[in-house]
Write a protein that holds these residues in place. Sequence first.
Motif, short mmCIF file in Angstrom:
data_model
loop_
_atom_site.label_atom_id
_atom_site.label_comp_id
_atom_site.label_asym_id
_atom_site.label_seq_id
_atom_site.Cartn_x
_atom_site.Cartn_y
_atom_site.Cartn_z
N GLU A 174 -44.89 1.04 40.78
CA GLU A 174 -45.31 1.00 42.20
C GLU A 174 -44.09 1.00 43.11
O GLU A 174 -44.05 1.68 44.14
N ALA A 175 -43.07 0.22 42.71
CA ALA A 175 -41.85 0.18 43.51
C ALA A 175 -41.18 1.55 43.54
O ALA A 175 -40.70 2.03 44.59
N GLY A 176 -41.17 2.21 42.43
CA GLY A 176 -40.55 3.53 42.38
C GLY A 176 -41.26 4.53 43.27
O GLY A 176 -40.63 5.34 43.96
N ALA A 229 -31.05 3.40 44.51
CA ALA A 229 -32.06 2.45 44.05
C ALA A 229 -33.17 3.15 43.30
O ALA A 229 -33.69 2.66 42.28
N ALA A 230 -33.55 4.34 43.73
CA ALA A 230 -34.61 5.09 43.07
C ALA A 230 -34.18 5.45 41.66
O ALA A 230 -34.98 5.42 40.71
N THR A 231 -32.89 5.83 41.48
CA THR A 231 -32.38 6.18 40.15
C THR A 231 -32.41 4.97 39.22
O THR A 231 -32.81 5.06 38.05
N LEU A 232 -31.99 3.83 39.73
CA LEU A 232 -31.95 2.61 38.91
C LEU A 232 -33.34 2.12 38.55
O LEU A 232 -33.54 1.50 37.50
N ILE A 233 -34.32 2.39 39.43
CA ILE A 233 -35.69 1.92 39.16
C ILE A 233 -36.41 2.88 38.24
O ILE A 233 -37.21 2.47 37.39
N MET A 281 -37.77 10.16 54.87
CA MET A 281 -36.45 10.26 55.50
C MET A 281 -35.78 11.61 55.26
O MET A 281 -34.64 11.82 55.67
N SER A 282 -36.54 12.45 54.67
CA SER A 282 -36.01 13.80 54.50
C SER A 282 -36.26 14.59 55.77
O SER A 282 -37.40 14.64 56.27
N GLU A 336 -39.80 6.51 46.49
CA GLU A 336 -39.86 7.97 46.59
C GLU A 336 -40.51 8.39 47.91
O GLU A 336 -40.07 9.36 48.55
N ARG A 337 -41.57 7.68 48.30
CA ARG A 337 -42.21 8.02 49.58
C ARG A 337 -41.25 7.80 50.75
O ARG A 337 -41.23 8.58 51.71
#
Length: 549
Positions: free
Chosen positions: A277-279, A230-234, A289-290, A283-284
Amino acid sequence: MLGALEIRDMLIIDRLELSFQPGLNVLTGETGAGKSILLDSLGFVLGWRGRADLVRAGAERGEVVAVFDLAPGHPARAVLDDAGFPDSDELILRRVNTADGRKTAWVNDRRASGEVLRRLSETLVELHGQQDDRGLLDPRGHRDMLDTYGRLGPQRDAVRAAWSARSKARKALEEAEIALEKVRAEEDFLRHAVKELDALDPQPGEEAELDIRRRLMQGAERIREDIARAATLIGSDGAEGAAGDALRWLEGVSDQAEGALDGPVVALGRALVELDEAGRGVERALEAMSFDPLELEQAEERLFAIRALARKHGVLPDDLGTFAGDLREQIAALDAGDADLANLRAALEAAGGAYDTEAGVLNTARHAAAHALDEAVMEELAPLKMERAIFTTAIRPAEPGPTGRDEVTFTVATNPGAPSGPLNKIASGGELSRFLLALKVCLTGTDSGLTMIFDEIDRGVGGATADAVGRRLAQLADGGQVLVVTHSPQVAARGTHHWRVEKRVEDEMTLSTVRAMTGQDRIDEVARMLSGDRVTEEARAAARALMAG
């Protein structure tokens, strides 16, 4: 003071009402007339244990009522209060005995047990006779009598307080020894448990935090890949980059579109802000979750260790710290145990020394009081024609207790050189009567509100000795109340109130009655006691002389 006695259907008494007065109350009559029945009836209403067959033949039940007047501060008031009965200046005791043996009692119209009656009787009536085992002849009461005679209350209170302190010190030492022994039996466990708890050092709330962190890390493994897509697509290679390109293209031609693209340009700008903002949020989330797989393993190990210790010791995980503190206190007590025991032993030794001191003071005071009592009794024995007898208050060592470490016994030797012994073992009937009377005269000043009853205490004496007995009974009755059953005219002549007990036969049934003797009737009764059934003028004159003397 006994004010009235009412008896119904008891033995050979069908109905009898007597009103007693302060002073010396005399009951006379022929042997078998029923004088002892009066005392049996009084004992019955006072809860004393006596003969069982008291109900008059043919009657369904017998009943006795005794009325006592209580002065302010009378000891009976404390008994009433302790038993939950209302206080009153007049105390009415009533007891019923049915033909089948059932007994029921009332105190001021409220049901009462025989035990309450007996406790009240100890403050109301004192019975003395040649076979009396409730009063002066009972060695168990001699120590208290001596202490009361010597006014040794303060010394006894000091001994009682010292005994209480000693008992508390002994109990504290015993409890400490038991507790220390118990801790010593668990010493290995305690030290191992504390070491284990200290090594883990669990903190309040840590178990819940570890559980949440563990579940997050376990969940992150399952969803992080989708979040990354999802992060890549956003991001700039996805929707945000495409939207940026589109915005630049539209802004480049918007001036030529005559305002038709103004709205889409503004909307697309807002969309870029939201996408940004969504991106950032995604990322956060990815950063949160890392985790290092080793961190999950460590969290799980600590969580399981905390829970295992909690189960092992039967406490909640958050209470492990408090539990560890309790164990440390036990270990500290164990380490300091010998010192604490030494202190407690020293305290017990000090308390024992204080008790020994106070008991010694009481012992000395008892010896002094015994000497004074012996002299007083000996002075009373001389007029009773027993000047050769020897009365001694014997004080012997006894087991320590709250009233000291002395055993007190009243002993007598009837003649010089004769062995001494307890009153009821050495003295004959007549001698015993006089010993009891002399002793009672000496002890009476300490009594409080008691009605004293003497049952034929003058038996076996006569003449001047009987006159001395009568005078001392009158002395005892001065300011109080004495009831005496007597066959002695010398004693009867000293009475301030006189009753004659008689038997009569009605319808072939023997009944007992009591008549008040006053005036000429009383003179005739004393004369009868002097001369027998045939009363002469000489006997009447002798009776008058006795009563006048």
